[in-house]
Write a protein that holds these residues in place. Structure first.
Motif, PDB file in Angstrom:
ATOM      1  N   PHE A 151       1.473  -1.335  -0.220  1.00 23.00           N
ATOM      2  CA  PHE A 151      -0.004  -0.466   0.001  1.00 23.00           C
ATOM      3  C   PHE A 151       0.563   1.221  -0.224  1.00 23.00           C
ATOM      4  O   PHE A 151       2.263   1.297   0.536  1.00 23.00           O
ATOM      5  CB  PHE A 151      -1.068   0.291   1.117  1.00 23.00           C
ATOM      6  CG  PHE A 151      -0.355   0.371   2.427  1.00 23.00           C
ATOM      7  CD1 PHE A 151       0.312  -0.445   3.033  1.00 23.00           C
ATOM      8  CD2 PHE A 151      -0.182   1.731   3.366  1.00 23.00           C
ATOM      9  CE1 PHE A 151       0.827  -0.591   4.759  1.00 23.00           C
ATOM     10  CE2 PHE A 151       0.655   1.231   4.562  1.00 23.00           C
ATOM     11  CZ  PHE A 151       1.222   0.642   5.203  1.00 23.00           C
ATOM     12  N   ILE A 152       0.419   1.902  -0.135  1.00 28.40           N
ATOM     13  CA  ILE A 152       1.158   3.101  -0.251  1.00 28.40           C
ATOM     14  C   ILE A 152       0.542   4.307   0.904  1.00 28.40           C
ATOM     15  O   ILE A 152      -1.158   4.586   1.148  1.00 28.40           O
ATOM     16  CB  ILE A 152       0.698   4.174  -1.421  1.00 28.40           C
ATOM     17  CG1 ILE A 152       0.390   4.241  -2.951  1.00 28.40           C
ATOM     18  CG2 ILE A 152       1.072   6.056  -1.444  1.00 28.40           C
ATOM     19  CD1 ILE A 152       0.209   4.206  -3.961  1.00 28.40           C
ATOM     20  N   SER A 153       1.579   4.286   1.736  1.00 22.86           N
ATOM     21  CA  SER A 153       1.698   5.400   3.206  1.00 22.86           C
ATOM     22  C   SER A 153       0.911   7.019   2.720  1.00 22.86           C
ATOM     23  O   SER A 153       2.488   7.439   2.165  1.00 22.86           O
ATOM     24  CB  SER A 153       2.543   4.987   3.979  1.00 22.86           C
ATOM     25  OG  SER A 153       3.466   5.552   4.015  1.00 22.86           O
ATOM     26  N   VAL A 154       0.111   7.519   3.596  1.00 15.58           N
ATOM     27  CA  VAL A 154       0.381   8.776   3.960  1.00 15.58           C
ATOM     28  C   VAL A 154       0.720   9.381   4.698  1.00 15.58           C
ATOM     29  O   VAL A 154      -0.203   8.684   5.929  1.00 15.58           O
ATOM     30  CB  VAL A 154      -0.919   9.492   2.548  1.00 15.58           C
ATOM     31  CG1 VAL A 154      -0.921  10.714   3.367  1.00 15.58           C
ATOM     32  CG2 VAL A 154      -1.655   8.856   1.486  1.00 15.58           C
ATOM     33  N   MET A 155       1.290  10.114   5.094  1.00 13.52           N
ATOM     34  CA  MET A 155       1.683  10.725   6.597  1.00 13.52           C
ATOM     35  C   MET A 155       2.203  12.001   6.892  1.00 13.52           C
ATOM     36  O   MET A 155       2.759  12.379   6.209  1.00 13.52           O
ATOM     37  CB  MET A 155       3.488   9.688   7.380  1.00 13.52           C
ATOM     38  CG  MET A 155       3.205   9.931   8.264  1.00 13.52           C
ATOM     39  SD  MET A 155       4.679   9.324   9.214  1.00 13.52           S
ATOM     40  CE  MET A 155       4.611   7.656   8.974  1.00 13.52           C
ATOM     41  N   GLU A 156       1.249  12.662   7.729  1.00 15.54           N
ATOM     42  CA  GLU A 156       1.441  14.200   8.127  1.00 15.54           C
ATOM     43  C   GLU A 156       2.794  14.543   8.527  1.00 15.54           C
ATOM     44  O   GLU A 156       3.328  13.430   9.915  1.00 15.54           O
ATOM     45  CB  GLU A 156       1.313  14.703   9.042  1.00 15.54           C
ATOM     46  CG  GLU A 156       0.818  16.211   9.329  1.00 15.54           C
ATOM     47  CD  GLU A 156      -0.444  17.036   9.835  1.00 15.54           C
ATOM     48  OE1 GLU A 156      -1.302  16.571   9.816  1.00 15.54           O
ATOM     49  OE2 GLU A 156      -0.187  17.739  10.033  1.00 15.54           O
ATOM     50  N   ILE A 157       3.185  15.041   8.154  1.00 14.11           N
ATOM     51  CA  ILE A 157       5.029  15.545   8.663  1.00 14.11           C
ATOM     52  C   ILE A 157       5.680  16.998   9.297  1.00 14.11           C
ATOM     53  O   ILE A 157       4.805  18.043   8.635  1.00 14.11           O
ATOM     54  CB  ILE A 157       6.204  15.058   7.754  1.00 14.11           C
ATOM     55  CG1 ILE A 157       6.121  13.501   7.792  1.00 14.11           C
ATOM     56  CG2 ILE A 157       7.612  15.747   8.484  1.00 14.11           C
ATOM     57  CD1 ILE A 157       7.395  13.455   7.169  1.00 14.11           C
ATOM     58  N   LEU A 158       5.363  17.749  10.533  1.00 16.10           N
ATOM     59  CA  LEU A 158       4.663  18.769  11.358  1.00 16.10           C
ATOM     60  C   LEU A 158       6.933  18.996  11.178  1.00 16.10           C
ATOM     61  O   LEU A 158       6.615  20.351  11.475  1.00 16.10           O
ATOM     62  CB  LEU A 158       4.478  17.833  12.797  1.00 16.10           C
ATOM     63  CG  LEU A 158       2.881  17.118  12.724  1.00 16.10           C
ATOM     64  CD1 LEU A 158       3.230  16.861  14.000  1.00 16.10           C
ATOM     65  CD2 LEU A 158       2.270  18.194  11.725  1.00 16.10           C
ATOM     66  N   ASP A 159       7.254  18.368  11.810  1.00 15.14           N
ATOM     67  CA  ASP A 159       8.924  18.884  12.113  1.00 15.14           C
ATOM     68  C   ASP A 159       9.786  18.261  10.842  1.00 15.14           C
ATOM     69  O   ASP A 159      10.058  17.159  10.679  1.00 15.14           O
ATOM     70  CB  ASP A 159       9.076  17.729  13.197  1.00 15.14           C
ATOM     71  CG  ASP A 159       9.861  18.345  13.446  1.00 15.14           C
ATOM     72  OD1 ASP A 159      10.490  19.221  13.293  1.00 15.14           O
ATOM     73  OD2 ASP A 159      10.655  18.308  15.376  1.00 15.14           O
ATOM     74  N   VAL A 160      10.775  19.119  10.030  1.00 10.87           N
ATOM     75  CA  VAL A 160      11.580  19.025   9.593  1.00 10.87           C
ATOM     76  C   VAL A 160      12.965  17.803   9.767  1.00 10.87           C
ATOM     77  O   VAL A 160      13.645  16.975   9.145  1.00 10.87           O
ATOM     78  CB  VAL A 160      12.021  20.313   8.521  1.00 10.87           C
ATOM     79  CG1 VAL A 160      11.522  20.929   7.609  1.00 10.87           C
ATOM     80  CG2 VAL A 160      13.383  20.847  10.304  1.00 10.87           C
TER      81      VAL A 160
END
Ligand code: PEP
Ligand code: MN
Length: 316
Positions: A151-160
């Motif tokens: 599957f293709i994961s979609v993840m929010e990133i908050l911090d570089v």
């Protein structure tokens, strides 16, 4: 670019002042307007505040391609890791709060043909006393699940600082609504060349939204998905900016999706919004879990598997 000049002012004076501000520019004088050409697109925006302040300047008309040359002209659709021109759906939990439950949800999603899955380990929270997700502690578990399923994961990133640490478990980087104006995060995520899903901040204008996308494009992103998610965070009314949605769909070559869960705020309205706008976006995002009631966040707006089936019927 066209500058409208007040009749009371000598247009030649204005011309002189513009030339002092922007060197090597072509100016064509008409009766009450000055046409400006021969400038570098995008960079022209840097001169606007000073031009506006010239005595006699009444109004400045700029075309969108003059200030956002990449977003207005390039095509940001893509075919890999999936085709953005074919209606797609990104589904999954608001936050991963239990890896066994996530695994069970994932199996159901895959069985329903859903390939792009929300895998949130990091949650931006309004209250500093609330749970922010497993964070980096969840990477190992997610990696195991990722190795087990396709599957293709979609993840929010908050911090570089976490980008490198989650790189193998995050196929599509999500920039959350709160971070739409976090220009450092936009630049750093764009440099990774990963596809980026950019959510609109509540009440931000079409222009602000597109400028954030222009940041992504300028710093290296070639695969961008925009996401309309309504005009309020958790306590506000449910809403959707259909005007912005339509304008992006009609005037730009960028996939745009609707996040039904965060716009609707409750499952009943998810179906209502889906029926209302199903023809417009390229795709949808929706929060889904096998057991919504166990989610510590956004519990009311998460569909169960039956709910997801109903939604798929509506939008097919
Ligand atoms: C999310 O999609 O997980 C989320 C937090 O939404 P938003 O950034 O739109 O509030
Ligand atoms: Mn949520």
């Amino acid at each position: 670019m066209k500058i409208l000049i007040s009749r009371k002012i000598d247009i030649r004076e204005v011309e002189k002042n513009i030339k002092k501000i922007i060197p090597n520019i072509n100016l064509t004088l008409n009766k009450e307007t000055i046409e400006v050409s021969g400038f570098k697109k995008g960079v022209i925006y840097d001169y606007i505040p000073r031009i506006k302040a010239i005595p006699g300047v009444k109004k400045i008309d700029l075309e969108i391609n003059e200030i956002m040359p990449l977003i207005s002209e390039k095509n940001f659709h893509f075919n890999k890791p999936f085709k953005t021109k074919e209606k797609f759906i990104i589904a999954g939990p608001c936050v991963i709060n239990d890896f066994n439950e996530f695994r069970e949800t994932l199996i159901e999603l895959i069985n329903l043909g859903i390939k792009t899955v929300r895998t949130p380990l990091f949650k931006p929270r309004t209250s500093p006393y609330t749970w922010e997700g497993f964070g980096l502690k969840g990477v190992k578990n997610l990696r195991e699940i990722k190795n087990e399923f396709d599957f293709i994961s979609v993840m929010e990133i908050l911090d570089v600082r976490v980008i490198e640490k989650v790189f193998d478990v995050c196929d599509i980087i999500q920039i959350g609504a709160r971070n739409m104006r976090n220009y450092i995060l936009l630049k750093e995520t764009a440099k990774t060349k990963r596809p980026i899903l950019l959510k609109r901040h509540p009440h931000s204008s079409l222009r602000e939204f597109l400028f954030s996308a222009e940041y992504l494009a300028k710093y290296g992103a070639t695969k961008i998905i925009l996401c309309e998610r309504g005009d309020s965070f958790s306590d506000g009314d449910s809403s959707l900016n259909i005007d912005i949605l339509k304008r992006i769909k009609e005037d730009f070559k960028i996939p745009i999706i609707v996040d039904l869960s965060h716009a609707a705020k409750n499952t009943r309205r998810i179906f209502y919004f889906a029926k209302k706008i199903k023809q417009i976006p390229h795709g949808f995002m929706v929060e889904v879990s096998k057991n919504p009631s166990s989610s510590p966040t956004d519990t009311n707006q998460i569909l169960n598997i039956e709910g997801l089936k109903k939604l798929l019927e509506i939008i097919k």
